[in-house]
Design a protein around this motif. Sequence first.
Motif, mmCIF file in Angstrom:
data_model
loop_
_atom_site.group_PDB
_atom_site.id
_atom_site.type_symbol
_atom_site.label_atom_id
_atom_site.label_comp_id
_atom_site.label_asym_id
_atom_site.label_seq_id
_atom_site.Cartn_x
_atom_site.Cartn_y
_atom_site.Cartn_z
ATOM 1 N N GLY A 117 0.537 -1.499 -0.048
ATOM 2 C CA GLY A 117 -0.133 0.022 -0.029
ATOM 3 C C GLY A 117 1.366 1.403 0.180
ATOM 4 O O GLY A 117 0.756 2.234 0.230
ATOM 5 N N LYS A 118 2.242 1.002 -0.691
ATOM 6 C CA LYS A 118 2.828 2.170 -0.685
ATOM 7 C C LYS A 118 3.687 1.960 -1.707
ATOM 8 O O LYS A 118 4.317 0.561 -1.637
ATOM 9 N N ILE A 119 5.016 3.045 -1.763
ATOM 10 C CA ILE A 119 6.420 2.786 -2.753
ATOM 11 C C ILE A 119 7.184 2.482 -1.241
ATOM 12 O O ILE A 119 7.191 3.221 -0.601
ATOM 13 N N LEU A 120 7.720 1.179 -2.074
ATOM 14 C CA LEU A 120 9.151 1.086 -1.036
ATOM 15 C C LEU A 120 10.188 1.832 -1.206
ATOM 16 O O LEU A 120 10.571 2.079 -2.776
ATOM 17 N N ASP A 121 11.117 1.782 -0.742
ATOM 18 C CA ASP A 121 12.995 1.646 -0.910
ATOM 19 C C ASP A 121 13.205 1.162 -2.693
ATOM 20 O O ASP A 121 12.832 0.375 -2.496
ATOM 21 N N GLU A 123 21.117 -1.831 -2.499
ATOM 22 C CA GLU A 123 22.539 -1.774 -3.078
ATOM 23 C C GLU A 123 23.127 -1.779 -1.821
ATOM 24 O O GLU A 123 24.452 -2.268 -2.251
ATOM 25 N N ASN A 124 22.910 -2.275 -0.549
ATOM 26 C CA ASN A 124 23.915 -3.056 -0.028
ATOM 27 C C ASN A 124 23.416 -2.971 1.326
ATOM 28 O O ASN A 124 22.041 -2.985 1.734
ATOM 29 N N ASP A 125 23.731 -3.722 1.909
ATOM 30 C CA ASP A 125 23.775 -4.720 3.510
ATOM 31 C C ASP A 125 22.830 -3.818 4.490
ATOM 32 O O ASP A 125 21.556 -4.375 4.923
ATOM 33 N N GLU A 126 23.322 -2.884 4.294
ATOM 34 C CA GLU A 126 22.760 -1.709 5.907
ATOM 35 C C GLU A 126 21.455 -1.076 5.753
ATOM 36 O O GLU A 126 20.173 -1.091 6.280
ATOM 37 N N ALA A 159 22.365 -7.892 1.037
ATOM 38 C CA ALA A 159 21.910 -7.137 0.967
ATOM 39 C C ALA A 159 20.083 -7.876 -0.042
ATOM 40 O O ALA A 159 20.023 -6.710 -0.382
ATOM 41 N N LEU A 160 20.479 -8.852 0.430
ATOM 42 C CA LEU A 160 19.384 -9.396 0.090
ATOM 43 C C LEU A 160 17.742 -9.262 1.146
ATOM 44 O O LEU A 160 18.248 -10.372 2.457
ATOM 45 N N MET A 191 24.146 -9.223 -9.413
ATOM 46 C CA MET A 191 23.717 -7.836 -8.591
ATOM 47 C C MET A 191 25.052 -6.422 -8.449
ATOM 48 O O MET A 191 25.218 -6.050 -8.124
ATOM 49 N N ASN A 192 26.561 -7.476 -8.530
ATOM 50 C CA ASN A 192 27.349 -7.122 -7.838
ATOM 51 C C ASN A 192 27.549 -6.109 -6.896
ATOM 52 O O ASN A 192 27.280 -5.479 -5.689
ATOM 53 N N LEU A 193 26.436 -7.451 -5.938
ATOM 54 C CA LEU A 193 26.113 -7.050 -4.505
ATOM 55 C C LEU A 193 27.783 -7.852 -3.473
ATOM 56 O O LEU A 193 27.571 -8.336 -3.532
#
Length: 190
Positions: A76-80, A104-107, A157-158, A188-190
Motif C-alpha cells: 500500500g505504499k512505495i518502498l525503498d 544497494e547494500n547490507d545496511e 543485501a537481499l 548484481m554486484n552485491l
Amino acid sequence: MCVSNQNNVFVQPSTQNMTKIHLITIFLLIFASGFSFVQCSEGDRSSHFPRTLGNLALSRVVKGEQATRIINNMHGKILDECDNYIVFYGGGNSKNTLYVSAYENDEIAKSNLTEMAMKMAKRAAVFSPLTHSKMGKIVCFQTEGMGLKHYFYRVDALLVWLQVEPGNAKPVSDDLFNFDFASLKADMNL
C-alpha cells in the motif's frame, strides 16, 4: 505453392518469386530466433533461484518494474528503491511464492527487515504473532496468515520472503534456507 491473381485464377509463381519468398521467410525466421534469444538471455535471472523447493518446481519469475509494482501494491505504499523478484513455485492455483528484494547494500536491507519486523510485531492484523529463530548468523522471522506460512529474513543485501502453503512448509523452507543466493548477488554486484 499456388497464388491467386486478380481473376481468382491460381497460377504457379515463377522460380525467381519462389526464391524471394523463401529468402524472406528464412530471413524472418532468423530474425525472430535472434530476437527471442536476446529476449531470453538479457536480464533473465530465473537461473539465480532454486529450480525446485521441496517438490515444487519453479513455474514463473516476475522481475523489474512489474515485480516492484506488485510488491508496492501489496504494501500500500512505495518502498525503498531496489531490484525485486517474485518467483512462483508449483502450478495452477499454487500460492507458494518467493519474494526477493536486492538492495544497494547490507545496511539498507537490514534497516528494511528490522522496520518490517517491528511493524508486524505491533500491528499484524492478518498475521499471527511474529516468532523468530536463528539459522547460523541469519535471523528468520515466521508468521502465519491468509492460510499460509510466511518466513522472512536477510542474506547480506537481499531481503527474502517466502509464503508457502502449510502442507509444503517444511520441505520448501528447508530447501530455501539451504539455497545459496551467490549467483544473484554476483550478477548484481552485491
